[in-house]
Design a protein around this motif. Sequence first.
Motif, PDB file in Angstrom:
ATOM      1  N   LYS A  50       0.831  -1.206   0.000  1.00 41.04           N
ATOM      2  CA  LYS A  50       0.000   0.000   0.000  1.00 41.04           C
ATOM      3  C   LYS A  50       0.864   1.254   0.000  1.00 41.04           C
ATOM      4  O   LYS A  50       0.482   2.265  -0.582  1.00 41.04           O
ATOM      5  CB  LYS A  50      -0.973  -0.021   1.173  1.00 41.04           C
ATOM      6  CG  LYS A  50      -2.096  -1.010   0.927  1.00 41.04           C
ATOM      7  CD  LYS A  50      -3.226  -0.863   1.880  1.00 41.04           C
ATOM      8  CE  LYS A  50      -4.323  -1.858   1.507  1.00 41.04           C
ATOM      9  NZ  LYS A  50      -5.302  -2.035   2.550  1.00 41.04           N
ATOM     10  N   ALA A  51       2.044   1.185   0.608  1.00 40.68           N
ATOM     11  CA  ALA A  51       2.961   2.331   0.574  1.00 40.68           C
ATOM     12  C   ALA A  51       3.400   2.606  -0.866  1.00 40.68           C
ATOM     13  O   ALA A  51       3.446   3.767  -1.300  1.00 40.68           O
ATOM     14  CB  ALA A  51       4.174   2.069   1.463  1.00 40.68           C
ATOM     15  N   GLU A  52       3.688   1.547  -1.616  1.00 37.20           N
ATOM     16  CA  GLU A  52       4.082   1.707  -3.018  1.00 37.20           C
ATOM     17  C   GLU A  52       2.901   2.222  -3.845  1.00 37.20           C
ATOM     18  O   GLU A  52       3.060   3.091  -4.697  1.00 37.20           O
ATOM     19  CB  GLU A  52       4.578   0.374  -3.586  1.00 37.20           C
ATOM     20  CG  GLU A  52       4.975   0.417  -5.039  1.00 37.20           C
ATOM     21  CD  GLU A  52       6.189   1.264  -5.355  1.00 37.20           C
ATOM     22  OE1 GLU A  52       6.429   1.548  -6.542  1.00 37.20           O
ATOM     23  OE2 GLU A  52       6.913   1.673  -4.421  1.00 37.20           O
ATOM     24  N   LEU A  53       1.713   1.714  -3.569  1.00 37.56           N
ATOM     25  CA  LEU A  53       0.525   2.187  -4.275  1.00 37.56           C
ATOM     26  C   LEU A  53       0.294   3.670  -3.999  1.00 37.56           C
ATOM     27  O   LEU A  53       0.016   4.437  -4.924  1.00 37.56           O
ATOM     28  CB  LEU A  53      -0.704   1.368  -3.865  1.00 37.56           C
ATOM     29  CG  LEU A  53      -2.051   1.863  -4.409  1.00 37.56           C
ATOM     30  CD1 LEU A  53      -2.037   1.958  -5.932  1.00 37.56           C
ATOM     31  CD2 LEU A  53      -3.167   0.959  -3.921  1.00 37.56           C
ATOM     32  N   ALA A  54       0.425   4.082  -2.750  1.00 36.50           N
ATOM     33  CA  ALA A  54       0.247   5.497  -2.402  1.00 36.50           C
ATOM     34  C   ALA A  54       1.231   6.361  -3.181  1.00 36.50           C
ATOM     35  O   ALA A  54       0.867   7.416  -3.715  1.00 36.50           O
ATOM     36  CB  ALA A  54       0.418   5.694  -0.899  1.00 36.50           C
ATOM     37  N   ARG A  55       2.478   5.918  -3.278  1.00 33.99           N
ATOM     38  CA  ARG A  55       3.492   6.670  -4.027  1.00 33.99           C
ATOM     39  C   ARG A  55       3.123   6.738  -5.506  1.00 33.99           C
ATOM     40  O   ARG A  55       3.133   7.811  -6.112  1.00 33.99           O
ATOM     41  CB  ARG A  55       4.870   6.028  -3.850  1.00 33.99           C
ATOM     42  CG  ARG A  55       5.999   6.866  -4.447  1.00 33.99           C
ATOM     43  CD  ARG A  55       7.320   6.131  -4.504  1.00 33.99           C
ATOM     44  NE  ARG A  55       7.319   4.974  -5.394  1.00 33.99           N
ATOM     45  CZ  ARG A  55       7.294   5.032  -6.736  1.00 33.99           C
ATOM     46  NH1 ARG A  55       7.245   6.203  -7.347  1.00 33.99           N
ATOM     47  NH2 ARG A  55       7.316   3.941  -7.461  1.00 33.99           N
ATOM     48  N   PRO A  74     -13.221   8.234  -2.860  1.00 32.89           N
ATOM     49  CA  PRO A  74     -12.414   9.052  -3.778  1.00 32.89           C
ATOM     50  C   PRO A  74     -13.255   9.637  -4.907  1.00 32.89           C
ATOM     51  O   PRO A  74     -14.236   9.037  -5.352  1.00 32.89           O
ATOM     52  CB  PRO A  74     -11.384   8.053  -4.327  1.00 32.89           C
ATOM     53  CG  PRO A  74     -12.057   6.727  -4.220  1.00 32.89           C
ATOM     54  CD  PRO A  74     -12.925   6.806  -3.001  1.00 32.89           C
ATOM     55  N   SER A  75     -12.849  10.807  -5.359  1.00 29.98           N
ATOM     56  CA  SER A  75     -13.477  11.417  -6.540  1.00 29.98           C
ATOM     57  C   SER A  75     -13.108  10.565  -7.762  1.00 29.98           C
ATOM     58  O   SER A  75     -12.261   9.664  -7.689  1.00 29.98           O
ATOM     59  CB  SER A  75     -12.946  12.838  -6.730  1.00 29.98           C
ATOM     60  OG  SER A  75     -11.563  12.784  -7.052  1.00 29.98           O
ATOM     61  N   ARG A  76     -13.714  10.874  -8.881  1.00 33.83           N
ATOM     62  CA  ARG A  76     -13.401  10.145 -10.116  1.00 33.83           C
ATOM     63  C   ARG A  76     -11.907  10.259 -10.442  1.00 33.83           C
ATOM     64  O   ARG A  76     -11.254   9.271 -10.766  1.00 33.83           O
ATOM     65  CB  ARG A  76     -14.240  10.689 -11.275  1.00 33.83           C
ATOM     66  CG  ARG A  76     -14.000   9.974 -12.605  1.00 33.83           C
ATOM     67  CD  ARG A  76     -14.906  10.571 -13.692  1.00 33.83           C
ATOM     68  NE  ARG A  76     -14.813   9.876 -14.950  1.00 33.83           N
ATOM     69  CZ  ARG A  76     -14.059  10.275 -15.978  1.00 33.83           C
ATOM     70  NH1 ARG A  76     -13.320  11.374 -15.883  1.00 33.83           N
ATOM     71  NH2 ARG A  76     -14.051   9.594 -17.112  1.00 33.83           N
ATOM     72  N   ASP A  77     -11.355  11.470 -10.337  1.00 33.68           N
ATOM     73  CA  ASP A  77      -9.941  11.652 -10.655  1.00 33.68           C
ATOM     74  C   ASP A  77      -9.033  10.886  -9.690  1.00 33.68           C
ATOM     75  O   ASP A  77      -8.043  10.285 -10.102  1.00 33.68           O
ATOM     76  CB  ASP A  77      -9.563  13.133 -10.656  1.00 33.68           C
ATOM     77  CG  ASP A  77     -10.022  13.851 -11.918  1.00 33.68           C
ATOM     78  OD1 ASP A  77     -10.535  13.195 -12.848  1.00 33.68           O
ATOM     79  OD2 ASP A  77      -9.851  15.085 -11.967  1.00 33.68           O
ATOM     80  N   ARG A  78      -9.366  10.907  -8.412  1.00 35.14           N
ATOM     81  CA  ARG A  78      -8.538  10.170  -7.434  1.00 35.14           C
ATOM     82  C   ARG A  78      -8.660   8.673  -7.657  1.00 35.14           C
ATOM     83  O   ARG A  78      -7.705   7.926  -7.478  1.00 35.14           O
ATOM     84  CB  ARG A  78      -8.916  10.546  -6.002  1.00 35.14           C
ATOM     85  CG  ARG A  78      -8.643  11.999  -5.642  1.00 35.14           C
ATOM     86  CD  ARG A  78      -7.273  12.482  -6.028  1.00 35.14           C
ATOM     87  NE  ARG A  78      -6.276  12.075  -5.048  1.00 35.14           N
ATOM     88  CZ  ARG A  78      -4.960  12.118  -5.244  1.00 35.14           C
ATOM     89  NH1 ARG A  78      -4.485  12.579  -6.366  1.00 35.14           N
ATOM     90  NH2 ARG A  78      -4.140  11.731  -4.322  1.00 35.14           N
ATOM     91  N   LEU A  79      -9.840   8.216  -8.065  1.00 33.29           N
ATOM     92  CA  LEU A  79     -10.021   6.801  -8.382  1.00 33.29           C
ATOM     93  C   LEU A  79      -9.188   6.430  -9.608  1.00 33.29           C
ATOM     94  O   LEU A  79      -8.565   5.368  -9.649  1.00 33.29           O
ATOM     95  CB  LEU A  79     -11.509   6.509  -8.627  1.00 33.29           C
ATOM     96  CG  LEU A  79     -11.930   5.053  -8.693  1.00 33.29           C
ATOM     97  CD1 LEU A  79     -11.508   4.272  -7.455  1.00 33.29           C
ATOM     98  CD2 LEU A  79     -13.436   4.956  -8.888  1.00 33.29           C
ATOM     99  N   LEU A  80      -9.128   7.333 -10.581  1.00 34.54           N
ATOM    100  CA  LEU A  80      -8.274   7.102 -11.745  1.00 34.54           C
ATOM    101  C   LEU A  80      -6.800   7.045 -11.341  1.00 34.54           C
ATOM    102  O   LEU A  80      -6.048   6.206 -11.841  1.00 34.54           O
ATOM    103  CB  LEU A  80      -8.503   8.188 -12.806  1.00 34.54           C
ATOM    104  CG  LEU A  80      -9.814   8.067 -13.585  1.00 34.54           C
ATOM    105  CD1 LEU A  80     -10.083   9.337 -14.373  1.00 34.54           C
ATOM    106  CD2 LEU A  80      -9.789   6.847 -14.493  1.00 34.54           C
ATOM    107  N   CYS A  81      -6.398   7.915 -10.422  1.00 34.79           N
ATOM    108  CA  CYS A  81      -5.021   7.874  -9.921  1.00 34.79           C
ATOM    109  C   CYS A  81      -4.720   6.519  -9.286  1.00 34.79           C
ATOM    110  O   CYS A  81      -3.642   5.948  -9.495  1.00 34.79           O
ATOM    111  CB  CYS A  81      -4.784   8.982  -8.895  1.00 34.79           C
ATOM    112  SG  CYS A  81      -4.745  10.648  -9.578  1.00 34.79           S
ATOM    113  N   LEU A  82      -5.669   6.007  -8.518  1.00 39.00           N
ATOM    114  CA  LEU A  82      -5.492   4.693  -7.890  1.00 39.00           C
ATOM    115  C   LEU A  82      -5.384   3.593  -8.941  1.00 39.00           C
ATOM    116  O   LEU A  82      -4.542   2.697  -8.826  1.00 39.00           O
ATOM    117  CB  LEU A  82      -6.635   4.394  -6.925  1.00 39.00           C
ATOM    118  CG  LEU A  82      -6.552   5.096  -5.579  1.00 39.00           C
ATOM    119  CD1 LEU A  82      -7.878   5.001  -4.839  1.00 39.00           C
ATOM    120  CD2 LEU A  82      -5.425   4.502  -4.746  1.00 39.00           C
TER     121      LEU A  82
END
Length: 141
Positions: A50-55, A74-82
């Motif tokens: 999860k640390a790598e995913l956050a980065r 998460p917003s749509r954009d934050r979900l896309l970032c994930l």
Amino acid sequence: MQEKSTGDLRRELMEQDSIDTYIKENQTLFTDKSVAELLTELYEQKDLTKAELARRASMSEVYLHQVFSGRRNPSRDRLLCLCIGLGATLEETQDLLKRASYAQLYPKTKRDAVIIHGLLHQKELNDINDTLFSENERTLF
């Protein structure tokens, strides 16, 4: 129960006089999973912490843990970032967006086309944001 296509369900819904009957007959096909549950399913298929995913998703570990615990949506954009951080495929991303009740990526929109291209070519989030910026489009974060 046999899997039904969206078209089959739409046809049944149009033909059915009673919504109660439709719901009863198709109850097992409805999804009621939260965004956190959907993300967890996708995350468990990947080989990263999860640390790598956050980065990779350019977000704090605190925020990421809040999303995975269901305390933040998460917003749509934050979900896309994930999704980009997870190295999700375009199909996985589109499915997650749809099931989270967000608009799917649409290739006739320049911004979405850039994001789609980045997903298809497994580009990092910063590279996608650089392209969005150079095309005068809103970046993902």
